[in-house]
Design a protein around this motif. Structure first.
Motif, PDB file in Angstrom:
ATOM      1  N   ILE A 187     -51.467 -14.384   1.284  1.00  0.00           N
ATOM      2  CA  ILE A 187     -51.489 -14.347   2.749  1.00  0.00           C
ATOM      3  C   ILE A 187     -50.665 -13.186   3.289  1.00  0.00           C
ATOM      4  N   SER A 188     -49.815 -12.597   2.432  1.00  0.00           N
ATOM      5  CA  SER A 188     -48.981 -11.486   2.889  1.00  0.00           C
ATOM      6  C   SER A 188     -49.563 -10.125   2.506  1.00  0.00           C
ATOM      7  N   LYS A 189     -50.792 -10.110   1.972  1.00  0.00           N
ATOM      8  CA  LYS A 189     -51.413  -8.876   1.519  1.00  0.00           C
ATOM      9  C   LYS A 189     -51.756  -7.965   2.700  1.00  0.00           C
ATOM     10  N   ASP A 190     -51.423  -6.682   2.568  1.00  0.00           N
ATOM     11  CA  ASP A 190     -51.768  -5.712   3.607  1.00  0.00           C
ATOM     12  C   ASP A 190     -53.195  -5.224   3.380  1.00  0.00           C
ATOM     13  N   ASN A 191     -53.954  -5.118   4.467  1.00  0.00           N
ATOM     14  CA  ASN A 191     -55.282  -4.524   4.374  1.00  0.00           C
ATOM     15  C   ASN A 191     -55.126  -3.026   4.593  1.00  0.00           C
ATOM     16  N   ILE A 192     -55.243  -2.269   3.513  1.00  0.00           N
ATOM     17  CA  ILE A 192     -55.045  -0.828   3.596  1.00  0.00           C
ATOM     18  C   ILE A 192     -56.401  -0.139   3.546  1.00  0.00           C
ATOM     19  N   ALA A 193     -56.680   0.682   4.567  1.00  0.00           N
ATOM     20  CA  ALA A 193     -57.905   1.479   4.580  1.00  0.00           C
ATOM     21  C   ALA A 193     -57.613   2.774   3.843  1.00  0.00           C
ATOM     22  N   ILE A 194     -58.429   3.106   2.835  1.00  0.00           N
ATOM     23  CA  ILE A 194     -58.228   4.356   2.116  1.00  0.00           C
ATOM     24  C   ILE A 194     -59.280   5.366   2.553  1.00  0.00           C
ATOM     25  N   LEU A 195     -58.842   6.612   2.701  1.00  0.00           N
ATOM     26  CA  LEU A 195     -59.719   7.671   3.179  1.00  0.00           C
ATOM     27  C   LEU A 195     -59.445   8.921   2.364  1.00  0.00           C
ATOM     28  N   ASN A 196     -60.458   9.435   1.679  1.00  0.00           N
ATOM     29  CA  ASN A 196     -60.322  10.662   0.907  1.00  0.00           C
ATOM     30  C   ASN A 196     -60.518  11.873   1.802  1.00  0.00           C
ATOM     31  N   LEU A 197     -59.946  13.015   1.384  1.00  0.00           N
ATOM     32  CA  LEU A 197     -60.075  14.244   2.168  1.00  0.00           C
ATOM     33  C   LEU A 197     -61.530  14.680   2.293  1.00  0.00           C
ATOM     34  N   GLU A 198     -62.321  14.480   1.219  1.00  0.00           N
ATOM     35  CA  GLU A 198     -63.741  14.862   1.271  1.00  0.00           C
ATOM     36  C   GLU A 198     -64.503  14.040   2.318  1.00  0.00           C
ATOM     37  N   LYS A 199     -64.101  12.775   2.484  1.00  0.00           N
ATOM     38  CA  LYS A 199     -64.739  11.904   3.480  1.00  0.00           C
ATOM     39  C   LYS A 199     -64.401  12.404   4.883  1.00  0.00           C
ATOM     40  N   ILE A 200     -63.129  12.771   5.080  1.00  0.00           N
ATOM     41  CA  ILE A 200     -62.710  13.307   6.384  1.00  0.00           C
ATOM     42  C   ILE A 200     -63.496  14.575   6.702  1.00  0.00           C
ATOM     43  N   GLN A 201     -63.656  15.453   5.686  1.00  0.00           N
ATOM     44  CA  GLN A 201     -64.408  16.702   5.880  1.00  0.00           C
ATOM     45  C   GLN A 201     -65.867  16.415   6.227  1.00  0.00           C
ATOM     46  N   SER A 202     -66.454  15.393   5.585  1.00  0.00           N
ATOM     47  CA  SER A 202     -67.865  15.062   5.883  1.00  0.00           C
ATOM     48  C   SER A 202     -68.001  14.544   7.308  1.00  0.00           C
ATOM     49  N   TYR A 203     -67.004  13.780   7.791  1.00  0.00           N
ATOM     50  CA  TYR A 203     -67.024  13.307   9.184  1.00  0.00           C
ATOM     51  C   TYR A 203     -66.888  14.473  10.160  1.00  0.00           C
ATOM     52  N   ILE A 204     -66.081  15.486   9.787  1.00  0.00           N
ATOM     53  CA  ILE A 204     -65.929  16.674  10.643  1.00  0.00           C
ATOM     54  C   ILE A 204     -67.252  17.436  10.694  1.00  0.00           C
ATOM     55  N   ASP A 205     -67.909  17.569   9.520  1.00  0.00           N
ATOM     56  CA  ASP A 205     -69.203  18.265   9.457  1.00  0.00           C
ATOM     57  C   ASP A 205     -70.270  17.558  10.282  1.00  0.00           C
ATOM     58  N   LYS A 206     -70.215  16.214  10.283  1.00  0.00           N
ATOM     59  CA  LYS A 206     -71.184  15.429  11.062  1.00  0.00           C
ATOM     60  C   LYS A 206     -70.827  15.398  12.541  1.00  0.00           C
ATOM     61  N   LYS A 207     -69.680  15.975  12.894  1.00  0.00           N
ATOM     62  CA  LYS A 207     -69.160  16.023  14.255  1.00  0.00           C
ATOM     63  C   LYS A 207     -68.763  14.657  14.814  1.00  0.00           C
ATOM     64  N   SER A 208     -68.425  13.694  13.905  1.00  0.00           N
ATOM     65  CA  SER A 208     -67.918  12.414  14.410  1.00  0.00           C
ATOM     66  C   SER A 208     -66.414  12.488  14.644  1.00  0.00           C
ATOM     67  N   ILE A 209     -65.742  13.435  13.981  1.00  0.00           N
ATOM     68  CA  ILE A 209     -64.308  13.647  14.202  1.00  0.00           C
ATOM     69  C   ILE A 209     -64.106  15.055  14.746  1.00  0.00           C
ATOM     70  N   ASN A 210     -63.251  15.179  15.772  1.00  0.00           N
ATOM     71  CA  ASN A 210     -62.876  16.487  16.292  1.00  0.00           C
ATOM     72  C   ASN A 210     -61.630  16.938  15.534  1.00  0.00           C
ATOM     73  N   PRO A 211     -61.688  18.111  14.822  1.00  0.00           N
ATOM     74  CA  PRO A 211     -60.533  18.528  14.012  1.00  0.00           C
ATOM     75  C   PRO A 211     -59.294  18.877  14.840  1.00  0.00           C
ATOM     76  N   ASN A 212     -59.447  19.086  16.143  1.00  0.00           N
ATOM     77  CA  ASN A 212     -58.302  19.428  16.990  1.00  0.00           C
ATOM     78  C   ASN A 212     -57.475  18.204  17.371  1.00  0.00           C
ATOM     79  N   GLU A 213     -58.075  17.019  17.314  1.00  0.00           N
ATOM     80  CA  GLU A 213     -57.355  15.787  17.673  1.00  0.00           C
ATOM     81  C   GLU A 213     -56.454  15.340  16.526  1.00  0.00           C
ATOM     82  N   ILE A 214     -55.430  14.546  16.874  1.00  0.00           N
ATOM     83  CA  ILE A 214     -54.596  13.937  15.840  1.00  0.00           C
ATOM     84  C   ILE A 214     -55.361  12.752  15.271  1.00  0.00           C
ATOM     85  N   LEU A 215     -55.511  12.766  13.956  1.00  0.00           N
ATOM     86  CA  LEU A 215     -56.296  11.743  13.269  1.00  0.00           C
ATOM     87  C   LEU A 215     -55.383  10.574  12.924  1.00  0.00           C
TER      88      LEU A 215
END
Length: 150
Positions: free
Chosen positions: A66-94
C-alpha cells in the motif's frame, strides 16, 4: 428454394412453470424430485462434493504494497518522439503536471523518472523526481537542464 417460417420462433412466449399438469411443466416444474437442486436459492458453483475446491488447492501468490510509489518512467527517445510529433513544446518546462495534462503519462502516478535510452536533439528543460546518470549527462551535453525535486 426453401423458405423457413420463423414466425413461430419470434412469437414464442416464455414457459410458465408450475401451472398444472396440462402445461407440461407442472408440479415439480421440470426440476425432478427432491434434492438440493430442486429447491430455490441453490448456489453450488465451485462446490466439488466435499473435495477441497480448486481455488483453495492453489497457493496464494503475490503482494500489493500500500506504500508503493507509482513512478512514471520516460526515456529520452520517447520525449524526442513527442517533440517530433509536436505534442510537447521544447521551450516549455517539462514536468509531471504537464505530461499528465497532455495524457502522455498516467494520471495516477506520483513521481516521474527520466531514463537515458535514446538521444535528444532539442534543448529541453525537465523537472522530475528522479533521473538516471546517463539521462543527466545526455541532457547537459546538448545544453538542456534537469532539476530534481527533493
Amino acid at each position: 428454394m426453401i423458405t423457413l417460417n420463423t414466425k413461430n420462433k419470434i412469437n414464442k412466449s416464455k414457459m410458465r412453470v408450475g401451472r398444472g399438469i396440462g402445461s407440461g411443466k407442472g408440479k415439480t416444474s421440470g426440476r425432478g424430485v427432491k434434492g438440493q437442486k430442486s429447491r430455490s436459492g441453490v448456489a453450488i458453483k465451485s462446490f466439488e462434493g466435499g473435495q477441497m475446491p480448486l481455488y483453495r488447492r492453489l497457493p496464494k501468490r503475490g503482494f500489493n504494497s500500500i506504500s508503493k510509489d507509482n513512478i512514471a518512467i520516460l526515456n529520452l527517445e520517447k520525449i524526442q518522439s513527442y517533440i517530433d510529433k509536436k505534442s510537447i513544446n521544447p521551450n516549455e518546462i517539462l514536468n509531471s503536471e504537464l505530461l499528465k495534462k497532455l495524457k502522455l503519462i498516467n494520471r495516477n502516478t506520483n513521481k516521474l523518472k527520466i531514463l537515458g535510452s535514446g538521444e535528444v536533439k532539442n534543448k529541453i528543460n525537465i523537472e522530475a523526481d528522479l533521473a538516471s546518470k546517463s539521462a543527466i549527462e545526455k541532457l547537459e551535453k546538448i545544453g538542456g537542464s534537469i532539476q530534481l525535486k527533493k
